[in-house]
Design a protein around this motif. Structure first.
Motif, PDB file in Angstrom:
ATOM      1  N   SER A 103      55.187  14.472  35.814  1.00  0.00           N
ATOM      2  CA  SER A 103      54.923  14.185  34.413  1.00  0.00           C
ATOM      3  C   SER A 103      53.867  13.108  34.215  1.00  0.00           C
ATOM      4  N   GLN A 136      50.805  11.094  33.376  1.00  0.00           N
ATOM      5  CA  GLN A 136      49.596  11.285  32.579  1.00  0.00           C
ATOM      6  C   GLN A 136      48.391  10.685  33.274  1.00  0.00           C
ATOM      7  N   ARG A 149      47.245   9.603  37.192  1.00  0.00           N
ATOM      8  CA  ARG A 149      47.645   9.696  38.586  1.00  0.00           C
ATOM      9  C   ARG A 149      46.494   9.253  39.487  1.00  0.00           C
ATOM     10  N   ASP A 167      53.784   7.630  34.229  1.00  0.00           N
ATOM     11  CA  ASP A 167      54.434   8.743  33.546  1.00  0.00           C
ATOM     12  C   ASP A 167      54.060   8.824  32.070  1.00  0.00           C
ATOM     13  N   ALA A 168      54.120  10.036  31.544  1.00  0.00           N
ATOM     14  CA  ALA A 168      53.945  10.235  30.104  1.00  0.00           C
ATOM     15  C   ALA A 168      54.996   9.437  29.347  1.00  0.00           C
ATOM     16  N   ALA A 225      45.469  12.944  32.162  1.00  0.00           N
ATOM     17  CA  ALA A 225      46.036  14.036  31.373  1.00  0.00           C
ATOM     18  C   ALA A 225      45.860  15.383  32.075  1.00  0.00           C
ATOM     19  N   GLY A 226      46.094  15.387  33.390  1.00  0.00           N
ATOM     20  CA  GLY A 226      46.032  16.614  34.171  1.00  0.00           C
ATOM     21  C   GLY A 226      44.649  17.030  34.622  1.00  0.00           C
ATOM     22  N   GLN A 265      41.455  11.873  24.982  1.00  0.00           N
ATOM     23  CA  GLN A 265      42.744  11.518  25.570  1.00  0.00           C
ATOM     24  C   GLN A 265      43.030  10.020  25.664  1.00  0.00           C
ATOM     25  N   ALA A 301      46.749  10.234  24.016  1.00  0.00           N
ATOM     26  CA  ALA A 301      47.819  10.350  25.006  1.00  0.00           C
ATOM     27  C   ALA A 301      47.974   9.077  25.822  1.00  0.00           C
ATOM     28  N   ILE A 302      46.861   8.350  26.023  1.00  0.00           N
ATOM     29  CA  ILE A 302      46.851   7.225  26.956  1.00  0.00           C
ATOM     30  C   ILE A 302      46.107   6.045  26.333  1.00  0.00           C
ATOM     31  N   GLN A 324      53.255   7.694  23.911  1.00  0.00           N
ATOM     32  CA  GLN A 324      51.955   7.335  24.460  1.00  0.00           C
ATOM     33  C   GLN A 324      52.132   6.629  25.805  1.00  0.00           C
ATOM     34  N   THR A 325      51.267   6.954  26.751  1.00  0.00           N
ATOM     35  CA  THR A 325      51.262   6.281  28.051  1.00  0.00           C
ATOM     36  C   THR A 325      50.387   5.042  27.944  1.00  0.00           C
TER      37      THR A 325
END
Length: 261
Positions: free
Chosen positions: A14, A16, A18, A44-45, A80-81, A99, A174-175, A206-207
């Motif tokens: 999970s 976000q 890495r 993690d997210a 975010a992947g 993102q 997201a981050i 939010q990360t």
């Protein structure tokens, strides 16, 4: 409180953000310095993580590599992947715009724009329509509801930092990466801002990755990751100011080689 690095490397699916075996070397030859010496970790997210360590341990280098602001010498970073390896600057810029939000001590405000215009600027540049109700709420929550039409030159340093934080929160990315976000703030405002960041993580998922030297600030995070000599050596969950300060004191006595921060 702390787990050894061998037992705590976080690489959950999970994540976000890495980092996989990330190295960052400055210089060449005998004078080369490993600012990051093979970091593997996943944020993690929906997590709020503080990154800490003695001066020169590689904290800001880790943040800059994780955010795609600096290119690792080796290893891989995913946001975010999306792997950042091989992306050109245009693709990196587009990914960050979609993102990622940033909060730095330097504020990076546009002097000709008002508070509100600065807050919505990333969305404007991305061609997105701001959520005006949310923007107003964020500005109010950072204590600038009466100053939406003021320009940066009419604000104190602490107020300018609050604009930068509101800008990061308004886009609901997201981050969020934050480098010493409360360094220019008074104690009361700093605690309000840290509460906001924690709420963004817990309520909106939010990360948040925050570099800080302040044990009180770190205690607002879910987790604290400690670096020494460019390596993650321990982490703490449910941190308190006292346990964080004690770990920093311990790590400061075990440093071996100075590295760029």
């Amino acid at each position: 409180m702390n787990n050894s690095v061998n037992n705590m490397v976080n690489t959950t699916v999970s994540a976000q953000v890495r980092l996989t075996d990330v190295r960052k070397v400055y210089g060449a030859g005998p004078g080369a310095v490993d600012a990051l010496a093979g970091v593997t970790y996943g944020f993690d997210a929906g997590s709020f993580t503080a990154v800490m360590g003695p001066s020169g341990s590689g904290k800001s280098t880790l943040l800059h590599c994780a955010a795609g602001l600096d290119t690792p010498t080796a290893g891989d970073v995913q946001l975010a992947g999306q792997s950042l390896r091989g992306l050109d600057e245009t693709a990196l810029t587009e990914l960050r715009r979609e993102q990622v939000a940033f909060v730095f001590q330097s504020f990076n405000l546009m002097p000709a724009l008002t508070v509100r215009q600065n807050v919505v600027l990333p969305m404007t540049l991305a061609g997105k329509q701001p959520d005006n109700a949310w923007v107003s709420e964020v500005i109010q929550r950072v204590g600038l509801g009466e100053r939406t039409k003021h320009r940066p030159s009419e604000l104190s340093g602490g107020q300018q930092q609050r604009v930068a934080i509101a800008r990061a929160l308004a886009g609901r990315t997201a981050i969020t990466f934050a480098d010493e976000p409360t360094g220019a703030l008074d104690t009361t405002t700093a605690l309000e801002v840290l509460t906001l960041l924690r709420d963004q993580s817990r309520v909106l998922g939010q990360t948040i990755v925050m570099v800080t030297h302040d044990p009180v600030a770190a205690s607002y995070a879910d987790r604290v990751v400690f670096l020494v000599d460019g390596q993650i050596v321990s982490e703490s969950t449910r941190p308190s100011p006292e346990t964080v300060a004690a770990e920093l004191a311990h790590l400061s006595t075990t440093r071996r080689t100075p590295t760029p921060n």
